[in-house]
Design an enzyme around this catalytic site. Sequence first.
Site, PDB file in Angstrom:
ATOM      1  N   LEU A   1      12.084   5.630 -19.002  1.00 31.57           N
ATOM      2  CA  LEU A   1      12.136   3.755 -19.648  1.00 31.57           C
ATOM      3  C   LEU A   1      12.451   2.703 -18.543  1.00 31.57           C
ATOM      4  CD1 LEU A   1      14.847   5.648 -22.474  1.00 31.57           C
ATOM      5  CD2 LEU A   1      12.314   4.726 -22.383  1.00 31.57           C
ATOM      6  N   PRO A   2      12.607   2.093 -18.775  1.00 28.27           N
ATOM      7  CA  PRO A   2      12.916   0.714 -17.944  1.00 28.27           C
ATOM      8  C   PRO A   2      13.732   0.357 -17.452  1.00 28.27           C
ATOM      9  CG  PRO A   2      11.495   0.002 -19.928  1.00 28.27           C
ATOM     10  CD  PRO A   2      12.358   1.345 -20.743  1.00 28.27           C
TER      11      PRO A   2
ATOM     12  N   THR B   1      13.954   4.971 -13.217  1.00 30.89           N
ATOM     13  CA  THR B   1      15.353   4.431 -12.370  1.00 30.89           C
ATOM     14  C   THR B   1      16.151   3.315 -13.134  1.00 30.89           C
ATOM     15  OG1 THR B   1      12.715   4.178 -10.841  1.00 30.89           O
ATOM     16  CG2 THR B   1      15.129   2.985  -9.871  1.00 30.89           C
TER      17      THR B   1
ATOM     18  N   LYS C   1      16.151   6.428  -4.288  1.00 26.32           N
ATOM     19  CA  LYS C   1      15.057   6.384  -4.147  1.00 26.32           C
ATOM     20  C   LYS C   1      15.358   4.950  -4.500  1.00 26.32           C
ATOM     21  CE  LYS C   1      12.246   4.367  -7.766  1.00 26.32           C
ATOM     22  NZ  LYS C   1      10.829   3.804  -7.656  1.00 26.32           N
TER      23      LYS C   1
ATOM     24  N   LYS D   1      13.630  -5.080  -9.392  1.00 26.77           N
ATOM     25  CA  LYS D   1      14.822  -5.018  -9.939  1.00 26.77           C
ATOM     26  C   LYS D   1      15.229  -3.729  -9.582  1.00 26.77           C
ATOM     27  CE  LYS D   1      14.489  -0.567 -13.295  1.00 26.77           C
ATOM     28  NZ  LYS D   1      13.946   0.311 -13.767  1.00 26.77           N
TER      29      LYS D   1
END
Length: 298
Positions: A65-66, A96, A171, A246
Amino acid sequence: MTTIAFIGLGNMGGPMACNLVKAGYHVNAFDLSDAALKVVADAGARKCESATAAIEGATIVVSMLPAGQHVESLYLGNEGLLQKLKAQTLVIDSSTIAPETSRKVAEAARSSDIRFLDAPVSGGVAGATAGTLTFICGGALSDYNEAHPILKAMGKNIFHAGANGAGQVAKICNNMLLSILMCGTSEALALGEKNGLDPKVLSEVMKQSSGGNWVLNGYNPWPGVMENAPASKGYQGGFLVNLMSKDLGLALDNAVTNKAPIPLGSLARNLFQIHGQQGNGTLDFSSIQNFYRDNEKG
Ligand code: NAD
């Protein structure tokens, strides 16, 4: 064969779900977008009307998902999936998101006797399509071992970084470093070109010298230096400026929480934020090269 519920079939999730189908898994697919759902259904997944319908008969759930709020709303609350999943279901969230959000969902999962792994990816849409993603997992080692063959159907390098949230931390660190390498490489190329050097020659020199790095090796930001890099295709495709912004926002929030100094990461975050706001948000992140070149014209 194992049935996997796959939720979130966008640029990344779509091809990832298709690779699971190719590997022989039964995939129950759901996305809010009909168009995204259709692509995966055409590849052989079962089209589901809701996330709740998708988890029927599934022992594994994968979500892509975003951002954090989407993950929280999918799993938490009275209507969230954690209330509906069978005990011991293994949830793999590859979105992420902030490590704190991931740990919060993992904690809620534990209270509902659900197993949870954060498994963000590196490798972009090309890696998702080719099945060569890198997965960086956080969670119990036994859950990681169980997830391994499923992740292997979508990726090449699979890592266990540590406990819940560790995958997200690793990450975020990687993408912060990547953004700094991209800015530094762009800056050096722009300075060299200003001095009359051929960016192709300068790239080769730096690649074989102490400035050599991942960006110079395979993702050169100067148009025409590397035939297949996004820079040579009008900065189309690849990893969007908005997504890099982001991820750098997540790094900055995390650094504030942990009182960690990240002067270069903060600077890179500002550069990508400004570059995005100047209308470049949907270009590949190597277009930061233009930031240096445009500023030179002034
Ligand atoms: P995307 O916007 O293309 O896809 C997200 C999908 O989720 C959309 O199709 C949307 O309709 C769906 N969705 C949102 N809320 C939903 C819900 N409640 N139920 C079902 N579906 C829902 O995004 P993406 O590029 O596929 O990225 C997904 C994640 O992967 C992000 O967290 C991103 O940061 C990360 N990521 C992206 C890339 C990349 O290159 N695109 C690379 C590495 C990591």
